[in-house]
Design an enzyme around this catalytic site. Sequence first.
Site, PDB file in Angstrom:
ATOM      1  N   ALA A 147       0.808  -1.210   0.000  1.00  0.00           N
ATOM      2  CA  ALA A 147       0.000   0.000   0.000  1.00  0.00           C
ATOM      3  C   ALA A 147       0.848   1.270   0.000  1.00  0.00           C
ATOM      4  O   ALA A 147       0.514   2.248  -0.670  1.00  0.00           O
ATOM      5  CB  ALA A 147      -0.935   0.001   1.208  1.00  0.00           C
ATOM      6  N   ASP A 206      -9.950   2.132  -6.517  1.00  0.00           N
ATOM      7  CA  ASP A 206      -9.841   1.350  -7.746  1.00  0.00           C
ATOM      8  C   ASP A 206      -8.561   1.694  -8.488  1.00  0.00           C
ATOM      9  O   ASP A 206      -7.910   2.701  -8.206  1.00  0.00           O
ATOM     10  CB  ASP A 206     -11.045   1.626  -8.661  1.00  0.00           C
ATOM     11  CG  ASP A 206     -12.276   0.832  -8.257  1.00  0.00           C
ATOM     12  OD1 ASP A 206     -12.130  -0.142  -7.506  1.00  0.00           O
ATOM     13  OD2 ASP A 206     -13.381   1.201  -8.696  1.00  0.00           O
ATOM     14  N   LYS A 213      -9.393  -3.275 -10.095  1.00  0.00           N
ATOM     15  CA  LYS A 213     -10.060  -4.222 -10.999  1.00  0.00           C
ATOM     16  C   LYS A 213      -9.387  -4.105 -12.367  1.00  0.00           C
ATOM     17  O   LYS A 213      -9.857  -3.397 -13.240  1.00  0.00           O
ATOM     18  CB  LYS A 213     -11.547  -3.890 -11.105  1.00  0.00           C
ATOM     19  CG  LYS A 213     -12.320  -4.049  -9.810  1.00  0.00           C
ATOM     20  CD  LYS A 213     -13.762  -3.669 -10.039  1.00  0.00           C
ATOM     21  CE  LYS A 213     -14.584  -3.802  -8.785  1.00  0.00           C
ATOM     22  NZ  LYS A 213     -14.619  -5.135  -8.240  1.00  0.00           N
ATOM     23  N   ASP A 231     -17.225   8.393 -12.594  1.00  0.00           N
ATOM     24  CA  ASP A 231     -18.403   8.597 -11.761  1.00  0.00           C
ATOM     25  C   ASP A 231     -18.826   7.263 -11.155  1.00  0.00           C
ATOM     26  O   ASP A 231     -18.784   6.232 -11.838  1.00  0.00           O
ATOM     27  CB  ASP A 231     -19.542   9.180 -12.595  1.00  0.00           C
ATOM     28  CG  ASP A 231     -20.783   9.438 -11.767  1.00  0.00           C
ATOM     29  OD1 ASP A 231     -20.923  10.565 -11.256  1.00  0.00           O
ATOM     30  OD2 ASP A 231     -21.606   8.511 -11.602  1.00  0.00           O
ATOM     31  N   MET A 286     -14.720   0.649 -22.141  1.00  0.00           N
ATOM     32  CA  MET A 286     -14.245  -0.730 -21.919  1.00  0.00           C
ATOM     33  C   MET A 286     -14.438  -1.607 -23.160  1.00  0.00           C
ATOM     34  O   MET A 286     -14.710  -2.796 -23.045  1.00  0.00           O
ATOM     35  CB  MET A 286     -14.956  -1.364 -20.718  1.00  0.00           C
ATOM     36  CG  MET A 286     -14.788  -0.588 -19.426  1.00  0.00           C
ATOM     37  SD  MET A 286     -15.716  -1.287 -18.030  1.00  0.00           S
ATOM     38  CE  MET A 286     -17.404  -0.890 -18.528  1.00  0.00           C
TER      39      MET A 286
END
Length: 415
Positions: free
Chosen positions: A31, A209, A231, A264, A346
């Site tokens: 982290a 994310d 992800k 968003d 995507m």
Amino acid sequence: MTGPAPDAPPSPYPLGLRLDGRRVVVVGGGAVATRRVPALLDAGADVLLVSPELTPALRAHVDAGRLRWQPRRFVPADLDGAWLVQVAVDDRAAAEAVSDAAAERRIFCVRADDRTAATAWTPAVTRHGPVTVAVLGGGDPRRAMATRDAVRALLGARQGPGWTPPATEGAPLAAGGRVALVGAGPGDPELVTLKGWRLLTEAEVVVADRLVPGLLLDELRPDVELVDASKIPYGPSRAQEEINRILVDRARAGRSVVRLKGGDPYVFGRGGEELLACAEAGVPVTVVPGVTSAIAVPEVAGVPVTHRGVAHEFTVVSGHLAPDSPASLVRWESLAGLRGTLVILMGLKNLAAIGATLMAHGKPADTPAAVIQEGTTAAQRMLRSTLGAVAADVADAGLRPPAIVVVGDVVHALA
């Protein structure tokens, strides 16, 4: 006349390092490294990361070619040719080994585990265009952060209607457990909203994310728990159920949680699922809209999604499933007949199949198309083509996710 106490340690010498093209070694792949690496990359450093394991966010930087990774434990030779080393491990013996190797080579060493053993400190930083303000708090990170936030307010970088100063040193950060779903915007850290930034300054836990601006993480308080919920498309990911559990558990423990999401929260961001999970558990939730990449990325690249006399409508769809997938909810045959702009998120992996399907249902092959990779960031790349040729052109150019595809005459409206 006053001055430092006789036994006070010497003050650090403030310095701005110009790291463009110079090697910086980061030891550790957790982290702390996830928070520190984006600022080094933003400075143009040639980053070598040494760690047996990486977080998904760091692996994304490796996959994108932004840094080099040695998947093993540190050896002293890793510092050959380095200008700076950052130790981002909590193993004191391992950190001391890096410090010793750095001292032998007269390389400044930042240590996350022990500031007193380091030869350099990372300051609390705020950025406002070309102005960078770095604050050292005499070894107290919370004091540095409080001072940094006050300076940031004075600079006017985030001022606007409804502005309230950030929490001051020693003040409680949250009245109780809560979750905020915050849209971080498309990539430029300055595009996060004022409310979103304020909640980040108050957060005790941040669940982030992969696509959130890395420099926002660099500005978190040092005691914040950072959970990497990256992800990576078609790669390893933390199950949505696990993310929901983390949000609920941390909030029930009385902590202030920010779920930081690219773009968003409700535009293909699963924000609705997370809100429902929190609501079911009785956890209060605040939703902070973000600047969506569907509009912002084409806009910054010079492609308006609407333009007078060219397009009076635009449609945003997900292309993460192929048109012939039974799970796809998109009616591509209907989209082929629209006269307006089609924005595909995507969709790079399935771009050839999407183009073929649209053309099979009547969309002309010479319809203008554009692909923007990593829009609003320093790594932005753009390609203009046509619907019939765009998939092959993207492959030839080596474009990769994250990328936005725009189909329609607006591609050339401002060109």
